[in-house]
Design a protein around this motif. Structure first.
Motif, short mmCIF file in Angstrom:
data_model
loop_
_atom_site.label_atom_id
_atom_site.label_comp_id
_atom_site.label_asym_id
_atom_site.label_seq_id
_atom_site.Cartn_x
_atom_site.Cartn_y
_atom_site.Cartn_z
N PHE A 195 15.09 -71.87 -101.96
CA PHE A 195 14.46 -72.86 -101.55
C PHE A 195 13.45 -73.48 -102.70
N ARG A 196 13.27 -74.61 -103.18
CA ARG A 196 12.31 -75.16 -104.45
C ARG A 196 11.25 -75.57 -103.82
N CYS A 197 9.91 -75.15 -104.20
CA CYS A 197 8.65 -76.02 -103.90
C CYS A 197 7.85 -76.16 -105.06
N LYS A 198 6.79 -76.95 -104.71
CA LYS A 198 5.85 -77.18 -105.86
C LYS A 198 4.57 -75.96 -105.62
N VAL A 199 4.35 -75.84 -104.38
CA VAL A 199 3.31 -74.77 -104.05
C VAL A 199 3.91 -73.93 -103.08
N LEU A 200 3.73 -72.47 -103.40
CA LEU A 200 4.28 -71.44 -102.53
C LEU A 200 2.90 -70.69 -101.84
N ASN A 219 -0.70 -69.66 -110.60
CA ASN A 219 0.15 -71.20 -111.06
C ASN A 219 1.27 -71.48 -109.92
N GLY A 220 0.67 -72.49 -108.98
CA GLY A 220 1.59 -72.92 -108.15
C GLY A 220 1.53 -71.96 -106.71
N GLY A 276 10.05 -74.51 -114.46
CA GLY A 276 9.33 -75.40 -115.04
C GLY A 276 8.11 -75.30 -114.20
N GLY A 277 7.62 -76.46 -113.69
CA GLY A 277 6.48 -76.30 -112.69
C GLY A 277 6.72 -75.78 -111.33
#
Ligand SMILES: Cc1cc2nc3c(=O)[nH]c(=O)nc-3n(C[C@H](O)[C@H](O)[C@H](O)COP(=O)(O)OP(=O)(O)OC[C@H]3O[C@@H](n4cnc5c(N)ncnc54)[C@H](O)[C@@H]3O)c2cc1C
Length: 396
Positions: free
Chosen positions: A144-149, A264-265, A128-129
């Motif tokens: 690990f999950r993140c919104k911004v890497l 993106n991200g 997804g996002g």
């Protein structure tokens, strides 16, 4: 995809100074942030001479890591002609680089960031996002999950590669030796030039605390034989004849212009984004400036709920506004410098020996922002255009 172990707003890959500072700024803004660092100890192995301007200390409280102050530079032409530049006050400091890195990451931890040591990021996928980062931590697979890497993984630039954000124009190979018994002038760095010493870049002797660091970078090739030669031949050997080596440091400095520093991200900063100065190889000040822009953009994107590439592009606008012109100038100066033959370098040294020019360098020279002094020098001595002309035409 498998189970996701940990979830963060921002995930920073690489616990060097740029990653540490990015994480600190994100954490200070109240966001969840973690650093993944492949080594089990921050700051090790050291891959740097550890010299930068006092501006860095306005950003990172690292006075306790300073080994010595620098106020001048002794430049040597290929034949050994000396040119002394002296700003009269502290122009730079030499730090214990491992301790400096630990101070930066300490700042991030105090601000609330989490650090995962011994954790190597191995891949990434989108969900997804969000971004899912795969890693190996102490032999175990982790995700690990993140919104911004944020990719601050240095010269290896895995994140840069994963997202096709470009390749460096060149990676300058560097080699240094920590030595005891070198002859140096306290407060001065020595810089040696010439094809026999360090083709494509230069060599240096930097004082430390009861030690010194002799080192060099090349345009390309194996730096080790050139480092050995510093002890036996040419102008550097005058100061290293009685020196004994305590240990070696090796590393590469990526220079060039990244195709893009966001996706993106995703954002990249520091050596991962080739943000070191192509003239001196210094990447700490410029990297921290970009880290600040990166962290600010990440926090704004999270607050706006928009981590798209279009939103994150403001990171690139910001760092380019802050330091982009200088980085371009450094790259063109590097390209002009590597083209100079030894006789041309001798001529340049002779021209710069002019007291009026030296006064300009001493008064206006600024390691981080050299443009003003260069323009003043050209105004005073138009013959310098012969050496710098192509570089300046390209930039301005
Ligand atoms: C010989 C030499 C001398 C130098 N001298 C100076 C100097 O005097 N002054 C100066 O300002 N600059 C100097 N530099 C440049 C300076 O060292 C770099 O510009 C600076 O370290 C960049 O910081 P960074 O945080 O971007 O990258 P780094 O400091 O390289 O940090 C990147 C981190 O990412 C980690 N990492 C990499 N891949 C992964 C992964 N997949 N997963 C988890 N972690 C990962 C690495 O272990 C590392 O800790 C020198 C460089 C060299 C090679």
């Amino acid at each position: 995809m498998g189970a996701v172990n940990e979830v963060f707003d921002v995930l920073v890959i690489g616990g060097g100074p740029v990653g540490g500072y990015t994480a600190q700024k994100v954490a200070e803004a109240g966001r969840d942030v973690a650093i993944l660092e492949e080594h089990r100890e921050i700051g090790e192995p050291v891959q740097c001479g550890g010299i930068f301007t006092p501006r860095v200390m306005d950003m990172v409280d690292c006075r306790n890591t300073i080994l010595t102050d620098i106020h001048g530079c002794e430049f040597y032409s290929p034949s050994g002609r000396e040119l002394v530049v002296d700003g009269g006050e502290t122009e730079a400091v030499v730090v214990d680089r491992a301790a400096f890195d630990r101070e930066v990451v300490k700042g991030a931890l105090h601000a609330g960031a989490t650090v995962y040591l011994g954790t190597l990021a191995t891949g990434v996928e989108r969900d997804g996002g969000d971004l899912i980062v795969h890693a190996r931590g102490n032999g175990e697979a982790e995700t690990f999950r993140c919104k911004v890497l944020v990719g601050t993984d240095g010269v290896k630039g895995n994140v840069t590669g994963w997202f096709g954000l470009g390749r460096p124009y060149r990676i300058l190979p560097g080699f240094e030796a920590d030595v005891v018994g070198a002859e140096y002038t306290s407060g001065y760095v020595k810089v040696f030039t010439g094809q026999a010493v360090a083709p494509g870049f230069f060599a240096w002797l930097v004082p430390g605390a009861r030690t010194a660091r002799a080192g060099l970078c090349l345009g390309q090739g194996n730096a080790r034989p050139y480092l050995n030669r510093m002890f036996t031949d040419g102008p550097p050997s005058r100061f290293l004849a009685n020196a004994q080596t305590l240990g070696y440091i090796t590393g590469g400095i990526p220079i060039g212009v990244a195709k893009r520093t966001y996706d993106n991200g995703v954002m990249i900063a520091g050596d991962a984004a080739f943000q070191a100065k192509a003239t001196s190889g210094g990447g700490i000040f410029t990297g921290l400036v970009c880290a600040e822009a990166c962290a600010r953009t990440a926090v704004e994107a999270l607050n706006a709920g928009d981590t798209s590439a279009a939103f994150l592009s403001r990171y690139e606008t910001r760092w380019k506004k802050a330091i982009g012109k200088e980085l371009s100038l450094y790259l063109y100066l590097h390209r002009a410098f590597v083209k100079l033959s030894d006789p041309q370098l001798e001529n340049l040294f002779m021209l710069l020996q002019n007291p009026r020019l030296l006064r300009i360098i001493n008064q206006q020279g600024d390691i981080d922002y050299p443009g003003r002094a260069i323009l003043a020098l050209l105004k005073e001595e138009p013959r310098l255009l012969k050496f710098l002309g192509p570089a300046l035409r390209a930039v301005f």
